[in-house]
Design a protein around this motif. Structure first.
Motif, PDB file in Angstrom:
ATOM      1  N   PHE A 124       0.860  -1.178   0.000  1.00 39.65           N
ATOM      2  CA  PHE A 124       0.000   0.000   0.000  1.00 39.65           C
ATOM      3  C   PHE A 124       0.896   1.227   0.000  1.00 39.65           C
ATOM      4  O   PHE A 124       1.777   1.356   0.858  1.00 39.65           O
ATOM      5  CB  PHE A 124      -0.910   0.019   1.238  1.00 39.65           C
ATOM      6  CG  PHE A 124      -1.730   1.276   1.361  1.00 39.65           C
ATOM      7  CD1 PHE A 124      -2.899   1.428   0.626  1.00 39.65           C
ATOM      8  CD2 PHE A 124      -1.318   2.318   2.187  1.00 39.65           C
ATOM      9  CE1 PHE A 124      -3.647   2.591   0.726  1.00 39.65           C
ATOM     10  CE2 PHE A 124      -2.064   3.475   2.301  1.00 39.65           C
ATOM     11  CZ  PHE A 124      -3.232   3.615   1.565  1.00 39.65           C
ATOM     12  N   THR A 125       0.691   2.114  -0.962  1.00 39.79           N
ATOM     13  CA  THR A 125       1.450   3.365  -1.013  1.00 39.79           C
ATOM     14  C   THR A 125       0.531   4.507  -1.407  1.00 39.79           C
ATOM     15  O   THR A 125      -0.454   4.316  -2.126  1.00 39.79           O
ATOM     16  CB  THR A 125       2.615   3.290  -2.018  1.00 39.79           C
ATOM     17  OG1 THR A 125       2.093   3.037  -3.333  1.00 39.79           O
ATOM     18  CG2 THR A 125       3.611   2.194  -1.647  1.00 39.79           C
ATOM     19  N   SER A 154      -7.610  14.372   0.537  1.00 40.19           N
ATOM     20  CA  SER A 154      -7.765  13.945  -0.862  1.00 40.19           C
ATOM     21  C   SER A 154      -6.424  13.400  -1.340  1.00 40.19           C
ATOM     22  O   SER A 154      -5.736  14.005  -2.164  1.00 40.19           O
ATOM     23  CB  SER A 154      -8.225  15.109  -1.743  1.00 40.19           C
ATOM     24  OG  SER A 154      -8.391  14.673  -3.081  1.00 40.19           O
ATOM     25  N   LEU A 155      -6.079  12.231  -0.814  1.00 40.57           N
ATOM     26  CA  LEU A 155      -4.745  11.675  -1.025  1.00 40.57           C
ATOM     27  C   LEU A 155      -4.804  10.573  -2.082  1.00 40.57           C
ATOM     28  O   LEU A 155      -5.659   9.691  -2.029  1.00 40.57           O
ATOM     29  CB  LEU A 155      -4.227  11.108   0.298  1.00 40.57           C
ATOM     30  CG  LEU A 155      -2.718  10.909   0.444  1.00 40.57           C
ATOM     31  CD1 LEU A 155      -1.981  12.232   0.305  1.00 40.57           C
ATOM     32  CD2 LEU A 155      -2.417  10.292   1.806  1.00 40.57           C
ATOM     33  N   LEU A 156      -3.881  10.633  -3.029  1.00 39.49           N
ATOM     34  CA  LEU A 156      -3.853   9.664  -4.122  1.00 39.49           C
ATOM     35  C   LEU A 156      -3.223   8.351  -3.657  1.00 39.49           C
ATOM     36  O   LEU A 156      -2.092   8.335  -3.142  1.00 39.49           O
ATOM     37  CB  LEU A 156      -3.065  10.212  -5.313  1.00 39.49           C
ATOM     38  CG  LEU A 156      -2.926   9.266  -6.517  1.00 39.49           C
ATOM     39  CD1 LEU A 156      -4.293   8.994  -7.140  1.00 39.49           C
ATOM     40  CD2 LEU A 156      -1.956   9.837  -7.553  1.00 39.49           C
ATOM     41  N   VAL A 157      -3.953   7.248  -3.824  1.00 40.16           N
ATOM     42  CA  VAL A 157      -3.417   5.907  -3.551  1.00 40.16           C
ATOM     43  C   VAL A 157      -2.656   5.454  -4.785  1.00 40.16           C
ATOM     44  O   VAL A 157      -3.243   5.217  -5.842  1.00 40.16           O
ATOM     45  CB  VAL A 157      -4.550   4.920  -3.213  1.00 40.16           C
ATOM     46  CG1 VAL A 157      -3.981   3.513  -2.992  1.00 40.16           C
ATOM     47  CG2 VAL A 157      -5.318   5.385  -1.986  1.00 40.16           C
ATOM     48  N   THR A 158      -1.354   5.335  -4.682  1.00 41.01           N
ATOM     49  CA  THR A 158      -0.529   5.006  -5.849  1.00 41.01           C
ATOM     50  C   THR A 158      -0.415   3.506  -6.086  1.00 41.01           C
ATOM     51  O   THR A 158      -0.137   3.075  -7.204  1.00 41.01           O
ATOM     52  CB  THR A 158       0.875   5.622  -5.692  1.00 41.01           C
ATOM     53  OG1 THR A 158       1.431   5.225  -4.431  1.00 41.01           O
ATOM     54  CG2 THR A 158       0.796   7.149  -5.742  1.00 41.01           C
ATOM     55  N   SER A 159      -0.620   2.694  -5.049  1.00 39.38           N
ATOM     56  CA  SER A 159      -0.635   1.239  -5.247  1.00 39.38           C
ATOM     57  C   SER A 159      -1.288   0.589  -4.036  1.00 39.38           C
ATOM     58  O   SER A 159      -1.171   1.078  -2.911  1.00 39.38           O
ATOM     59  CB  SER A 159       0.780   0.677  -5.449  1.00 39.38           C
ATOM     60  OG  SER A 159       1.530   0.763  -4.250  1.00 39.38           O
ATOM     61  N   ILE A 160      -1.997  -0.515  -4.303  1.00 36.77           N
ATOM     62  CA  ILE A 160      -2.612  -1.262  -3.208  1.00 36.77           C
ATOM     63  C   ILE A 160      -2.865  -2.698  -3.647  1.00 36.77           C
ATOM     64  O   ILE A 160      -3.321  -2.958  -4.753  1.00 36.77           O
ATOM     65  CB  ILE A 160      -3.940  -0.602  -2.733  1.00 36.77           C
ATOM     66  CG1 ILE A 160      -4.526  -1.384  -1.542  1.00 36.77           C
ATOM     67  CG2 ILE A 160      -4.939  -0.496  -3.870  1.00 36.77           C
ATOM     68  CD1 ILE A 160      -5.700  -0.685  -0.880  1.00 36.77           C
ATOM     69  N   LYS A 161      -2.496  -3.650  -2.778  1.00 38.49           N
ATOM     70  CA  LYS A 161      -2.779  -5.075  -2.995  1.00 38.49           C
ATOM     71  C   LYS A 161      -2.775  -5.722  -1.619  1.00 38.49           C
ATOM     72  O   LYS A 161      -1.765  -5.701  -0.922  1.00 38.49           O
ATOM     73  CB  LYS A 161      -1.732  -5.729  -3.898  1.00 38.49           C
ATOM     74  CG  LYS A 161      -1.983  -7.210  -4.172  1.00 38.49           C
ATOM     75  CD  LYS A 161      -0.968  -7.736  -5.182  1.00 38.49           C
ATOM     76  CE  LYS A 161      -1.171  -9.229  -5.459  1.00 38.49           C
ATOM     77  NZ  LYS A 161      -0.791 -10.062  -4.293  1.00 38.49           N
TER      78      LYS A 161
END
Length: 525
Positions: A124-125, A154-161
């Protein structure tokens, strides 16, 4: 018949019946251990590890397998007339999310433990993240730190798994902006089951952190965290110098707000200072001292002595570091690991490892030529019990040396390897570091076989080289050790060479020969 005779016969019959009822069967049942020899599950990423000493089976699952419904495709037992009463449940699918116990039987019961290992990649980033996310799998929680200036509402999630590749996430936050002023809940559904994860994003005033340094002999591993996207890295100096040197880009690995440095070219037994930086900011300075170096005793294989018909790879009366399977081979023949005058330089001695079928006619078995760091403990019938490993604490990066090899066609096989008959034999050299409190015990007897697992939990590092074609001239080889962790300190070093890679299974080619000489440990990259 007279009344008296009738009564006498009746009393005799009753007495015989009583005596017969008192006879006990004192002949004990034989004790025959029942072992799994193969254990194949659907969706495994590699063969199961079977430890017949501890009576454990470890299966390795890919991340897309339902660990709560693992299907056993097949298994074999030794001896073959052993009974596994629970087999039907396993063949139909069983929950392996926690270790299971089961029983194998033949005259007596033997309890086994079956464990599944499943590595699932999770990450998660978010933008402006500082350091790596903390992923608490049992608690289904994630904690990520961001810079104070980050737009947390309003934060952008750059990756999640958060689960296997076929899982469904609700809501799907991938490449989406989300309000993290309060914890965010995400439902992850897979195989009809849903887990709720909670994500916490916390602003931090720390701009850069020097987390730790793992110092080896000529190499140090540096770990730091800072806001991603900035100029992040490390610099270092000798403790007796004021001049800082920056690590170059090829020495850094950047993973979002976490970064690692591999510092090479250091001097053993020397003190250094390192610190992380992010743009113009610096983390704390950490002082560390490098380890010393060491070489394998008798690594040029010059020292040998002949004890009866057993060649031993050390000087008579001296300390042993290496040993061979010669004590087992000579129960039916002569030593098949022995010194040779054929060397890369034309001087001194080398070690010659020859695979032979030892015995007379059909009475005998294949003995793979081998040498290993450790001790031959004893012979179990025609099988060996070996103590693999010598005390060791330094962390080499490579093993290099010289080798020649002749590959004979595989002439002897055992159960499970019949399809290899006639194929070229394979020579092998491998090295490993482990952090157990005792050397690793090797047992080649199929009834209680225990062999080394390169992926076992005690393995700190491992590397190997193999050849299945003839190498007719002395050739330099080099093995790089693959470390599972830069911080774990080994307790034992294992190193072995064999003319037949499957020699522990008595599978190989009669006449395969591996020659080795001048082993050397390297401590830098």
């Amino acid at each position: 018949m007279s009344r008296f005779r009738y009564i006498s016969l009746l009393l005799l019959a009753v007495t015989a019946a009583v005596l017969t009822g008192c006879i006990k069967n004192n002949i004990p049942y034989p004790y025959i251990n029942v072992n799994f020899t193969t254990f194949d599950v659907e969706g495994s990423e590699r063969p199961s590890a079977i430890d017949s000493i501890q009576r454990t089976v470890t299966v390795y699952l890919t991340e897309d397998v339902d660990i709560r419904n693992v299907v056993v495709n097949g298994f074999t037992l030794s001896p073959a007339d052993g009974v596994w009463a629970d087999s039907a449940a396993y063949l139909n699918g069983i929950d392996m999310s926690s270790p299971l116990t089961t029983v194998l039987s033949l005259y007596q019961d033997y309890t086994w433990t079956i464990t599944a290992r499943q590595e699932i990649e999770r990450y998660f980033t978010v933008e402006q993240q500082v350091g790596a996310s903390v992923i608490d799998v049992p608690g289904h929680r994630i904690i990520a730190y961001v810079a104070q200036s980050a737009p947390i509402n309003s934060l952008l999630v750059t990756s999640i798994k958060l689960a296997g590749g076929n899982a469904v996430m609700t809501p799907d936050l991938s490449d989406q902006r989300a309000d993290f002023t309060a914890p965010v809940h995400v439902d992850v559904t897979q195989y009809g089951r849903t887990e709720r994860w909670t994500i916490y994003v916390v602003p931090t005033e720390e701009t850069v952190t020097t987390e730790r340094v793992d110092a080896w002999s000529c190499v140090a591993w540096l770990y730091g965290s800072a806001e991603e996207g900035k100029d992040n890295g490390f610099e270092y100096r000798r403790a007796d110098s004021d001049s800082w040197v920056k690590l170059t880009a090829d020495q850094l690995t950047i993973d979002g707000g976490a970064f690692t440095g591999r510092l090479t070219g250091l001097t053993p037994l020397t003190s250094y200072v390192a610190r992380a930086y992010s743009d113009a900011d610096y983390g704390a300075e950490i002082e560390f001292t490098t380890q010393g170096t060491a070489q394998l005793p008798n690594s040029d294989f010059e020292q040998w002595w002949l004890d009866g018909k057993v060649w031993d790879p050390w000087a008579e009366g001296g300390e042993s570091f290496w040993d061979t399977g010669n004590k087992g081979a000579t129960t039916l023949g002569t030593s098949n690991t022995y010194p040779s005058d054929d060397t890369p330089t034309g001087k001194g001695r080398s070690a010659c490892l020859e695979t032979r079928f030892v015995g007379i006619g059909p009475v005998g078995k294949l003995a793979a030529g081998n040498i290993f760091a450790g001790k031959y403990v004893k012979t179990d019938g025609t099988n060996g019990i070996l103590s693999f490993g010598r005390p060791w604490t330094t962390r080499p990066t490579r093993l290099r040396g010289w080798m020649k090899y002749h590959s004979a066609a595989i002439s002897s096989t055992t159960v499970g390897y019949e399809n290899l008959k006639g194929e070229p034999d394979t020579g092998i050299i491998w090295i490993a570091l482990i952090d157990t409190d005792e050397p690793f015990e090797i047992r080649t007897n199929p009834n209680n076989r225990q062999l080394f697992d390169p992926d076992g939990p005690s393995v700190v590092a491992y590397g190997k080289a193999e050849w299945n074609t003839d190498v007719t001239e002395w050739t330099r080889f080099e093995i790089t050790l693959d470390y599972k962790s830069t911080s774990r300190v080994p307790k034992y070093l294992l190193c072995t060479g064999s003319a037949s890679a499957l020699g522990d299974y008595f599978t190989g080619g009669n006449g395969s020969v591996l020659m080795i000489d001048d082993f050397e440990l390297m401590f830098d990259y």
